[in-house]
Design a protein around this motif. Structure first.
Motif, short mmCIF file in Angstrom:
data_model
loop_
_atom_site.label_atom_id
_atom_site.label_comp_id
_atom_site.label_asym_id
_atom_site.label_seq_id
_atom_site.Cartn_x
_atom_site.Cartn_y
_atom_site.Cartn_z
N GLN A 1 0.82 -1.21 0.00
CA GLN A 1 0.00 0.00 0.00
C GLN A 1 0.85 1.26 0.00
O GLN A 1 0.55 2.22 -0.70
CB GLN A 1 -0.94 0.01 1.20
CG GLN A 1 -2.10 -0.94 1.06
CD GLN A 1 -3.05 -0.87 2.24
OE1 GLN A 1 -2.81 -0.17 3.21
NE2 GLN A 1 -4.15 -1.61 2.16
N ALA A 2 1.92 1.25 0.77
CA ALA A 2 2.79 2.43 0.84
C ALA A 2 3.45 2.68 -0.51
O ALA A 2 3.45 3.81 -1.01
CB ALA A 2 3.85 2.24 1.92
N GLN A 3 3.98 1.64 -1.11
CA GLN A 3 4.65 1.82 -2.39
C GLN A 3 3.66 2.01 -3.52
O GLN A 3 3.94 2.69 -4.49
CB GLN A 3 5.60 0.66 -2.66
CG GLN A 3 6.78 0.68 -1.73
CD GLN A 3 7.85 -0.31 -2.10
OE1 GLN A 3 7.64 -1.19 -2.93
NE2 GLN A 3 9.00 -0.18 -1.48
N GLY A 4 2.47 1.41 -3.38
CA GLY A 4 1.45 1.60 -4.39
C GLY A 4 0.99 3.05 -4.46
O GLY A 4 0.75 3.59 -5.54
N GLY A 5 0.88 3.70 -3.31
CA GLY A 5 0.49 5.10 -3.27
C GLY A 5 1.54 5.99 -3.92
O GLY A 5 1.20 6.93 -4.65
N GLN A 6 2.81 5.69 -3.66
CA GLN A 6 3.89 6.46 -4.27
C GLN A 6 3.90 6.26 -5.78
O GLN A 6 4.07 7.22 -6.54
CB GLN A 6 5.24 6.05 -3.68
CG GLN A 6 5.44 6.48 -2.25
CD GLN A 6 6.73 5.92 -1.67
OE1 GLN A 6 7.36 5.06 -2.26
NE2 GLN A 6 7.09 6.42 -0.51
N MET A 7 3.72 5.02 -6.19
CA MET A 7 3.74 4.75 -7.63
C MET A 7 2.54 5.41 -8.32
O MET A 7 2.67 5.92 -9.44
CB MET A 7 3.76 3.25 -7.89
CG MET A 7 5.07 2.60 -7.49
SD MET A 7 5.10 0.84 -7.69
CE MET A 7 5.19 0.71 -9.46
N LYS A 8 1.39 5.41 -7.66
CA LYS A 8 0.21 6.05 -8.23
C LYS A 8 0.46 7.56 -8.39
O LYS A 8 0.13 8.14 -9.42
CB LYS A 8 -1.01 5.80 -7.36
CG LYS A 8 -2.29 6.38 -7.91
CD LYS A 8 -3.47 6.04 -7.04
CE LYS A 8 -4.73 6.66 -7.61
NZ LYS A 8 -5.90 6.40 -6.78
N GLN A 9 1.06 8.15 -7.36
CA GLN A 9 1.36 9.59 -7.43
C GLN A 9 2.34 9.88 -8.57
O GLN A 9 2.16 10.84 -9.32
CB GLN A 9 1.94 10.07 -6.10
CG GLN A 9 2.24 11.56 -6.09
CD GLN A 9 2.82 12.00 -4.75
OE1 GLN A 9 2.95 11.21 -3.83
NE2 GLN A 9 3.16 13.26 -4.65
N GLU A 10 3.36 9.05 -8.71
CA GLU A 10 4.31 9.25 -9.81
C GLU A 10 3.64 9.07 -11.16
O GLU A 10 3.96 9.77 -12.12
CB GLU A 10 5.50 8.29 -9.66
CG GLU A 10 6.47 8.72 -8.60
CD GLU A 10 7.73 7.89 -8.62
OE1 GLU A 10 7.95 7.12 -9.58
OE2 GLU A 10 8.50 8.03 -7.67
N PHE A 11 2.72 8.11 -11.25
CA PHE A 11 2.01 7.92 -12.51
C PHE A 11 1.17 9.14 -12.85
O PHE A 11 1.14 9.58 -14.01
CB PHE A 11 1.12 6.67 -12.45
CG PHE A 11 0.29 6.48 -13.68
CD1 PHE A 11 0.87 6.03 -14.85
CD2 PHE A 11 -1.06 6.76 -13.67
CE1 PHE A 11 0.11 5.86 -16.00
CE2 PHE A 11 -1.83 6.60 -14.81
CZ PHE A 11 -1.24 6.14 -15.98
N VAL A 12 0.51 9.70 -11.85
CA VAL A 12 -0.30 10.90 -12.09
C VAL A 12 0.60 12.06 -12.53
O VAL A 12 0.27 12.78 -13.48
CB VAL A 12 -1.12 11.27 -10.82
CG1 VAL A 12 -1.72 12.64 -10.94
CG2 VAL A 12 -2.18 10.22 -10.56
#
Length: 101
Positions: A31-42
């Protein structure tokens, strides 16, 4: 016989608790890394424009992709380590069960 059943129950319960702890840790890391990756994707999606990209935006994109690849490699290593630990725990339980029987 009561001892054998009690020890078997304790070993199986311990294995279950350890597996639950590992699952919670994996979920938290994901979840922690998924949130970071989602933010980078955005950020990546927002930085994309239909015009010809500049060399700076290309370098930024390559840097982001490199960071994502590194995170994926780290996650893969972590999963492999957790699977190895799980296998060792299962082997230990089988060994202890064999000693009891």
């Amino acid at each position: 016989w009561a001892r054998v059943l009690c020890i078997t129950f304790v070993l199986i319960s311990s294995l279950t608790v350890i597996n639950l702890i590992v699952a919670v840790l994996c979920d938290a890391v994901g979840q922690a890394q998924g949130g970071q990756m989602k933010q980078e994707f955005v950020e990546f999606k927002d930085s994309f424009s239909p015009s010809i990209p500049s060399s700076k935006s290309i370098r930024d994109t390559e840097d982001r992709l490199d960071r994502i690849d590194q995170r994926l490699a780290n996650l893969t290593d972590t999963v492999v380590q957790l699977l190895e630990m799980n296998k060792e725990i299962q082997d230990s339980v089988k060994y202890l069960k064999g000693r009891i029987d």
